[in-house]
Design an enzyme around this catalytic site. Structure first.
Site, PDB file in Angstrom:
ATOM      1  CB  SER A 289      26.776 108.367  55.908  1.00 21.36           C
ATOM      2  OG  SER A 289      27.287 108.802  54.682  1.00 21.36           O
ATOM      3  CG  ASP A 300      13.213 116.985  55.578  1.00 21.15           C
ATOM      4  OD1 ASP A 300      12.912 116.836  56.776  1.00 21.15           O
ATOM      5  OD2 ASP A 300      14.272 117.520  55.199  1.00 21.15           O
ATOM      6  CE  LYS A 314      30.680 110.463  56.884  1.00 16.90           C
ATOM      7  NZ  LYS A 314      30.248 110.975  55.565  1.00 16.90           N
TER       8      LYS A 314
END
Length: 545
Positions: A289, A300, A314
């Site tokens: 999560s 990223d 998740k």
């Protein structure tokens, strides 16, 4: 994650959203009304006619929770008491005994007392079984017994507990408990700071910021952020933690839903603490999560090197909806996407197999995305680290030992056989490991592997069909072969299992603080993270700097 959405006073957008929801609801209105009427008449008929007295509240609680369980494990109903627990998990603050407690069948077990909190002060230890709270016998109490250990500050509670077969009594005095999101931070070496982030409560970003600033003031010029085992929490805290390391106005996460108003883009809103300090992040299969938002976003943005094993996966966002009578619904409203555009949700709850089990996305169907500097990353199954470490992956036999408390129970026995270690770090010898294997055998601790369960089910079916005596010799042969293979696996995975036993033992003698101090010098994943940070050529090559 439980995002808090800001009100938007853009009338056309809101109006169109309402029209969309209204039209959708109108189409389903007859079916919804029909099903509610059927359920209402059924519920009334059961409570009126059932042979024994029913508990309407309990029946409804189970009915609602079973219905929601068919959707996904994150869409859940909270009754009044659940709401209290939910708030505790989000704030980390409550009045209680300060201990991790679990219930297995009719047993209430102290898993871990937190240092200097009421349970610890009253002398409770990991492995103690609480059998009576006040006048209530735990074996006869079917509700959540941990609620009997909560109340106002300075409330005194008498308890009875079992320790090594002996009954003891003690008095607990309830106090305010503040569970830290950052339970530990410190220096690994002269220039490397280490921060453990255990969960994302409302103080998580503040605690990480304070730790980061103190470590920098103490000379740290590079940071290891440990997210291993972190199950997640508040979305806004994940964004603010990323904001410590990246500039203002960076996109961290985007949420997408079939309902327009739940589509949001979340950016950093504050000035960062340090956008240049080298950063390594540790994750494993239990990092989920919000942990995946932090690790995925910083990966990223090419801001951190991620090490460990693939995270949980998740990628679903929940929102809390207040219901009547103090109850609440936590409902999945959208999926989240990292800055590169990937969703790392591992299980597809919209498509389940014939047994109702959600299926994992096949690796061959993962989609490729690009980080800011052009590195290739993938969606569909958690955050894949830049550097995968075998030691963060757990073998099935080890997972079974954690699930069936084989390691936990052995550590309890070891602790009382060796009570005088004091501040010494317990070192597990070869003889101790032999003792551990014998302990599992003597106490008939089963591993409940798929093969073992299938074998037991076969014998149960044979007994029903009254052919168990016929197959008994073959069954015993298979059972013996299975036990032999499990012994082989215990030896094959000895290093991994011994490490977990030692970690459990350190907590018994030195609490969590002792375990993290041990990690600083001995944990192989942390050593690898430091190695990457120390090798700036390798670090910059990974991040294409």
């Amino acid at each position: 994650m439980y995002p808090y959405f800001k009100k938007k006073f853009i009338i056309p957008a809101v109006a169109s959203g309402l029209l969309f929801v209204g039209a959708s609801f109108k189409e389903d209105f007859f079916e919804i009304a029909k099903q509610i009427e059927i359920f209402t008449t059924l519920f009334k008929a059961v409570n009126t006619n059932y042979v024994d007295e029913t508990n309407p509240g309990d029946l409804m609680d189970k009915a609602i929770k079973s219905m929601l369980a068919s959707l996904d494990p994150y869409t859940v109903y909270f009754n009044e008491q659940d709401v209290v627990n939910f708030k505790i998990n989000n704030t980390g603050e409550y009045t209680g005994i300060g201990a991790l407690i679990s219930r297995k069948k009719d047993r209430l077990i102290v898993r871990e007392p937190y240092k200097n909190y009421p349970a610890d002060k009253a002398g409770l230890k990991a492995g103690d079984e609480i059998i009576q709270i006040g006048d209530v016998m735990i074996a006869d109490f079917k509700d959540d017994a941990s609620q009997l250990l909560k109340g106002t500050k300075n409330t005194k509670i008498q308890i009875k507990y079992l320790r090594q077969g002996k009954t003891n009594t003690t008095e607990l005095v309830l106090d305010e408990v503040d569970i830290k999101s950052v339970p530990f931070y410190g220096k690994i070496d002269a220039k490397t700071g280490y921060i453990v982030l255990a969960h994302f409560s409302r103080k998580a970003s503040l605690e990480v910021k304070e730790a980061l600033e103190k470590l920098k003031a103490d000379g740290a010029t590079q940071i290891v952020l440990d997210l291993r085992g972190n199950p997640g929490g508040l979305l806004n805290e994940a964004i603010d933690i990323c904001n410590l390391f990246v500039p203002k106005n960076e996109v961290i996460v985007t949420t997408k839903s079939r309902i327009e108003k739940h589509n949001n883009t979340y950016k950093t809103t504050k000035e960062p603490v340090d956008t240049e300090i080298p950063l390594a992040i540790l994750v494993n299969g239990r990092s989920a999560s919000a942990s995946e938002i932090v690790s995925g976003a910083l990966q990223d943005l090419d801001r951190a090197v991620i090490l460990g094993s693939r995270s949980f996966g998740k990628g679903l966002v929940q929102r809390s909806v207040d219901l009547t009578y103090g109850t609440q619904l936590k409902v999945t409203i959208s999926r989240y996407y990292t800055p590169s555009g990937r969703c790392i949700q591992a299980l597809d709850y919209a498509h389940k197999d014939k047994n109702g089990v959600a299926q994992k996305t096949d690796a061959k169907n993962f989609n490729a995305f690009k980080t800011r500097k052009g590195r290739t990353v993938y969606d569909g199954g958690g955050v894949l680290p830049d550097i995968e470490l075998d030691e963060t992956k757990m073998s099935p036999i080890t997972s079974a030992l954690l699930k069936n408390d084989g390691i936990f129970d052995y550590a309890t026995t070891y602790y009382y056989k060796n009570p005088n270690l004091g501040d010494k770090i317990p070192v597990l010898t070869d003889a101790d490991y032999v003792s551990f294997k014998q302990y599992l055998k003597t106490n008939k601790i089963t591993f409940d592997t798929e093969t073992e369960i299938a074998l037991k089910n076969t014998l149960a079916a044979a007994k029903t069909e009254k052919i168990d005596e016929t197959i008994a010799p073959e069954y015993q042969q298979l059972l013996a072969a299975l036990e032999k293979s499990e012994t082989t696996l215990l030896d094959k995975n000895q290093k991994e299992i011994r490490n977990l036993i030692q970690e459990e033992l350190i907590k018994r003698y030195q609490y969590q603080e002792g375990l993290y101090q041990f990690y600083l010098k001995n944990n192989s994943e942390i050593k690898k993270a430091v190695s990457v940070l120390n090798n700036q050529t390798e670090y910059k090559t990974i991040l294409k700097m």
